[in-house]
Design a protein around this motif. Structure first.
Motif, mmCIF file in Angstrom:
data_model
loop_
_atom_site.group_PDB
_atom_site.id
_atom_site.type_symbol
_atom_site.label_atom_id
_atom_site.label_comp_id
_atom_site.label_asym_id
_atom_site.label_seq_id
_atom_site.Cartn_x
_atom_site.Cartn_y
_atom_site.Cartn_z
ATOM 1 N N LEU A 65 2.521 6.884 -0.097
ATOM 2 C CA LEU A 65 1.712 5.729 -0.513
ATOM 3 C C LEU A 65 0.321 6.151 -0.984
ATOM 4 C CD1 LEU A 65 2.632 3.180 2.320
ATOM 5 C CD2 LEU A 65 3.349 3.072 -0.077
ATOM 6 N N GLY A 66 -0.040 7.409 -0.764
ATOM 7 C CA GLY A 66 -1.339 7.903 -1.210
ATOM 8 C C GLY A 66 -2.492 7.552 -0.294
ATOM 9 N N ILE A 67 -2.201 7.275 0.976
ATOM 10 C CA ILE A 67 -3.261 6.952 1.935
ATOM 11 C C ILE A 67 -4.082 8.209 2.218
ATOM 12 C CG2 ILE A 67 -3.744 6.153 4.291
ATOM 13 C CD1 ILE A 67 -1.099 4.559 4.125
ATOM 14 N N GLY B 149 1.297 -1.319 16.113
ATOM 15 C CA GLY B 149 0.626 -0.595 15.042
ATOM 16 C C GLY B 149 0.633 -1.431 13.767
ATOM 17 N N ARG B 150 1.788 -1.981 13.427
ATOM 18 C CA ARG B 150 1.894 -2.828 12.234
ATOM 19 C C ARG B 150 0.978 -4.042 12.335
ATOM 20 N NH1 ARG B 150 4.746 -7.449 11.509
ATOM 21 N NH2 ARG B 150 5.183 -8.085 9.345
ATOM 22 N N ARG B 151 0.989 -4.722 13.467
ATOM 23 C CA ARG B 151 0.175 -5.933 13.614
ATOM 24 C C ARG B 151 -1.326 -5.622 13.553
ATOM 25 N NH1 ARG B 151 1.818 -11.014 15.870
ATOM 26 N NH2 ARG B 151 4.047 -11.311 15.512
ATOM 27 N N ALA B 152 -1.737 -4.543 14.193
ATOM 28 C CA ALA B 152 -3.156 -4.176 14.160
ATOM 29 C C ALA B 152 -3.585 -3.821 12.742
ATOM 30 C CB ALA B 152 -3.418 -3.004 15.107
ATOM 31 N N GLY B 153 -2.757 -3.062 12.027
ATOM 32 C CA GLY B 153 -3.087 -2.690 10.648
ATOM 33 C C GLY B 153 -3.185 -3.889 9.727
ATOM 34 N N LEU B 154 -2.220 -4.789 9.829
ATOM 35 C CA LEU B 154 -2.243 -6.005 8.999
ATOM 36 C C LEU B 154 -3.500 -6.819 9.256
ATOM 37 C CD1 LEU B 154 1.413 -7.443 9.112
ATOM 38 C CD2 LEU B 154 0.165 -6.658 7.099
ATOM 39 N N ALA C 49 -0.082 1.533 11.509
ATOM 40 C CA ALA C 49 -1.210 0.660 11.196
ATOM 41 C C ALA C 49 -1.732 0.933 9.787
ATOM 42 C CB ALA C 49 -2.329 0.849 12.217
ATOM 43 N N ALA C 50 -1.850 2.206 9.430
ATOM 44 C CA ALA C 50 -2.361 2.570 8.108
ATOM 45 C C ALA C 50 -1.424 2.085 7.003
ATOM 46 C CB ALA C 50 -2.557 4.076 8.018
ATOM 47 N N ILE C 51 -0.115 2.226 7.220
ATOM 48 C CA ILE C 51 0.862 1.757 6.236
ATOM 49 C C ILE C 51 0.745 0.242 6.062
ATOM 50 C CG2 ILE C 51 3.340 1.446 5.829
ATOM 51 C CD1 ILE C 51 3.695 4.201 7.294
ATOM 52 N N ALA C 52 0.618 -0.477 7.183
ATOM 53 C CA ALA C 52 0.508 -1.935 7.108
ATOM 54 C C ALA C 52 -0.776 -2.367 6.410
ATOM 55 C CB ALA C 52 0.564 -2.532 8.516
ATOM 56 N N ALA C 53 -1.890 -1.708 6.736
ATOM 57 C CA ALA C 53 -3.166 -2.058 6.100
ATOM 58 C C ALA C 53 -3.121 -1.784 4.607
ATOM 59 C CB ALA C 53 -4.299 -1.276 6.755
ATOM 60 N N ASP D 213 -0.430 -1.705 2.705
ATOM 61 C CA ASP D 213 0.479 -2.661 2.074
ATOM 62 C C ASP D 213 -0.149 -4.046 1.939
ATOM 63 O OD1 ASP D 213 2.317 -0.661 1.876
ATOM 64 O OD2 ASP D 213 3.613 -1.370 3.501
ATOM 65 N N ALA D 214 -1.143 -4.344 2.783
ATOM 66 C CA ALA D 214 -1.838 -5.634 2.702
ATOM 67 C C ALA D 214 -2.974 -5.607 1.689
ATOM 68 C CB ALA D 214 -2.381 -6.019 4.077
ATOM 69 N N GLY D 215 -3.161 -4.471 1.031
ATOM 70 C CA GLY D 215 -4.158 -4.395 -0.037
ATOM 71 C C GLY D 215 -5.483 -3.789 0.343
ATOM 72 N N ALA D 216 -5.585 -3.240 1.546
ATOM 73 C CA ALA D 216 -6.857 -2.654 1.995
ATOM 74 C C ALA D 216 -6.927 -1.179 1.624
ATOM 75 C CB ALA D 216 -6.998 -2.813 3.503
ATOM 76 N N ARG D 217 -8.106 -0.736 1.198
ATOM 77 C CA ARG D 217 -8.327 0.702 0.980
ATOM 78 C C ARG D 217 -8.440 1.347 2.357
ATOM 79 N NH1 ARG D 217 -13.007 4.261 -0.972
ATOM 80 N NH2 ARG D 217 -11.892 6.077 -1.727
ATOM 81 N N THR D 218 -7.523 2.256 2.653
ATOM 82 C CA THR D 218 -7.305 2.708 4.029
ATOM 83 C C THR D 218 -7.445 4.217 4.156
ATOM 84 O OG1 THR D 218 -5.748 0.868 4.325
ATOM 85 C CG2 THR D 218 -5.670 2.636 5.959
ATOM 86 N N ALA D 219 -8.021 4.636 5.277
ATOM 87 C CA ALA D 219 -8.114 6.062 5.605
ATOM 88 C C ALA D 219 -7.574 6.293 7.000
ATOM 89 C CB ALA D 219 -9.552 6.543 5.532
ATOM 90 N N ILE D 220 -6.938 7.452 7.179
ATOM 91 C CA ILE D 220 -6.496 7.908 8.494
ATOM 92 C C ILE D 220 -7.370 9.100 8.885
ATOM 93 C CG2 ILE D 220 -4.606 8.930 9.819
ATOM 94 C CD1 ILE D 220 -2.683 7.648 7.750
ATOM 95 N N VAL D 221 -7.927 9.056 10.090
ATOM 96 C CA VAL D 221 -8.736 10.163 10.591
ATOM 97 C C VAL D 221 -8.076 10.689 11.858
ATOM 98 C CG1 VAL D 221 -11.043 10.925 11.267
ATOM 99 C CG2 VAL D 221 -10.783 8.940 9.761
#
Length: 602
Positions: free
Chosen positions: A157-159, A429-434, A29-33, A35-43
């Protein structure tokens, strides 16, 4: 006991998408978000790379057709629906079957190292409930390789990653998600994430049960937080007891023994040495002319028959058969049965195909699986129920809240097929992140705001155990909860025991509200458990309440007083919500399957 005034100060971070959980679903999900241009964090509650996904050893189910070219998404879809006893959300099962091959090939492009066929294609193995061998695998360490690959991708990707950080509450602005509140496990200091989209990828609920394959993180956090935020849960009565967990020694009881052992030829035997699964298979599966075990085995492994050995029936059926043998007094000395691959495969094959299992038994139980059978028994493994989400987007009913993986419900119906978990994580995961990223982009000019009063309330809730006087130790409450769930809401259920379980859970909730913890907020596992108990009690009540309501046996829900499946229940979902702190229950019809998909079952 601390008497200092509550310190609710919190560090703050601003993101577009916050993903809670760093297993397969969370990382994808984080990778997809991102890649869609969102500033993303994983907790993540634990360390990066320690997610429970690594315990999914057997493989990733995807109709690649590398061993059987006739395999395709329609066959995989049909197997998934039948495995779930037709209670699955048909659209989720369709999307999953259609997109799983692309997600596996994508993983390969990112560096995952799969076992190979002699032609150099990704190797695929047999698993229970799948018509064809379709599990892409890396020995018996597939989940570990998947996490390694996704983790490497996310870091490259630097997430941003916040490790050993527990989220305790979803924050809202009106009816919209505004962010999340949590604390650092090391220091106990609070942390607030401001974000218009939150993806829950927190996994399952297994630590509510006494015997489980699940790791310590699985306390139902995402399920309970979603309920409190206003989302709904479905299918919570369906809990999968994996047929094969270790039973000896006690220190490792419940640890998973991968289905790959049976997929690669292992058979189940009782204390008499008899291969008992032939006694439990449906009549239409039985070999008509087999007089001996050897003849029957040859018949089952003849691929032209499109049959599988009885050990590879769906997990719920195998677990019930093992349970029946143990209750009939034909179990092993330590309360399980025997899983035997030593008599059927040579040592080199076992060590090559099942390296983790070989080392696991050698090191933990002093058993050489190339020479002697394993002692195994059912273990709480997976919950089919979870947050009710839109099939295409992973969106929950609360704007800005998304869920994927085990915390999301619907995909697996009443029983999950082995191997479908890892492909589920990748696909959804991909669909939710996108879609979380798209939601964040849509709110760019009207971002929700985190309210200070919500932050203070969340902080006071998690600090309450420090000010409780004369309360119990949280470990005692958890132990009693696990006993209740194991004894009364386990693999076989009945009305009077479920009613008793609900009474016991209500009393445990009162006790949990008064638990006391000592010391400070630094390095305090007792405090962490006191916080987790609220979530564990919530999901336990949901499971027991739904199990009492569903008066039939289906998949991962077996009622001793209603032993047959009821066609009336076969078209209905039980939906749970939380209103004024109380769990409410409703019954709703399943989504209608289109005629072209119905035709696949004729």
């Amino acid at each position: 006991m601390s008497t200092e005034a509550p310190d609710i100060t919190a560090e703050r971070h601003v993101y577009d998408v916050v993903v809670v959980g760093a297993g397969g679903a969370g990382l994808r999900a984080a990778i997809a978000a991102h890649d869609a241009g969102a500033r993303t964090a994983i907790v993540c509650k634990s360390l990066l790379g320690k997610a429970h996904t690594v315990m999914a050893e057997g493989g990733i189910a995807a109709a690649l057709g590398n061993l059987y070219p006739e395999d395709n998404w329609k066959v995989h879809f049909r197997d998934t629906m039948r495995g779930g006893k037709m209670l699955n959300n048909w659209r989720m099962a369709q999307i999953h079957a259609q997109e799983a091959p692309a997600r596996v090939l994508e993983l390969e492009e990112w560096g995952a190292l799969f076992d190979r066929t002699k032609d150099g294609l990704i190797s695929q193995r047999d698993f229970g409930g799948h018509r064809y061998a379709r599990l892409a695998h890396v020995g018996d360490r597939t989940g570990l390789e998947m996490i390694r690959t996704l983790q490497q991708r996310a870091v490259a990707l630097g997430i941003d990653v916040f490790m050993e950080c527990t989220i305790t509450e979803i924050l809202k602005d009106g009816d919209r998600v505004a962010g999340a509140f949590g604390y650092w496990r090391e220091s106990g200091r609070f942390i607030v994430f401001e974000a218009p989209a939150v993806v829950l990828a927190t996994g399952g609920i297994g630590k509510s049960f006494k015997v489980t394959s699940n790791s310590w993180e699985y306390t139902g956090d995402g399920h309970a937080m979603a309920l409190r935020a206003g989302a709904k849960l479905i299918n919570m009565e369906f809990v999968q007891f994996h047929p094969t967990g270790m039973v000896w020694p006690p220190s490792v009881r419940g640890i998973l023994v991968t289905e790959s052992v049976r997929g690669d030829g292992g058979v189940l035997r009782n204390s008499e040495g008899r291969r008992f699964m032939f006694d439990y298979i449906p009549e239409f599966f039985k070999a008509e002319t087999a007089d001996t075990e050897e003849e029957a085995d040859r018949w089952y492994t003849d691929k032209k028959n499109n049959r599988r050995p009885p050990e590879l029936l769906p997990r719920d059926e195998v677990a019930r058969a093992i349970n029946a043998e143990i209750k009939a007094g034909r179990g092993s000395p330590h309360g399980g049965v025997y899983l035997d691959i030593a008599s059927r495969r040579d040592p080199e094959f076992i060590k090559r195909r099942l390296p983790s299992m070989y080392h696991q038994f050698k090191e933990l139980a002093d058993v050489d699986i190339t020479k002697e059978p394993m002692e195994i028994g059912p273990t709480c493994h997976y919950v089919m129920g979870g947050v009710e989400v839109d099939a295409d987007t992973g969106a929950a009913a609360v704007p800005g809240l998304f869920a994927a993986g085990e915390v999301a419900g619907g995909m697996h119906g009443s029983n999950r097929l082995g191997g479908n978990s890892l492909s589920d994580l990748l696909v959804f995961g991909r669909r939710a992140g996108l879609n979380a990223a798209y939601h964040a982009i849509r709110t760019k000019n009207n971002r929700p705001r985190v309210r200070d009063d919500q932050v203070r309330a969340a902080g006071e809730t998690v600090l309450a155990p420090f000010t409780s006087k004369g309360g119990e130790n949280p470990y005692d409450v958890q132990k009693d909860l696990q006993e209740v769930m194991h004894n009364l809401v386990g693999i076989i259920r009945k009305a009077d025991e479920l009613e008793q379980a609900l009474e016991d859970i209500a009393k445990l909730r009162e006790r949990a509200a008064k638990v006391s913890v000592h010391g400070g907020r630094q390095y305090n596992p007792g405090w962490h458990l006191a916080i987790d108990l609220r979530n564990m009690l919530t999901v336990s009540e949901c499971i027991a309440r739904a199990a009492l309501t569903r008066t039939e046996s289906r998949g991962g829900h077996t009622r001793d007083d209603y032993p047959m499946a009821d066609p009336e229940w076969g078209t209905k979902n039980i939906v749970l919500s939380q209103v004024d702190g109380r769990i409410d229950l409703a019954i709703q019809p399943l989504p209608e399957m289109p005629d072209e998909l119905k035709a696949l079952f004729e």
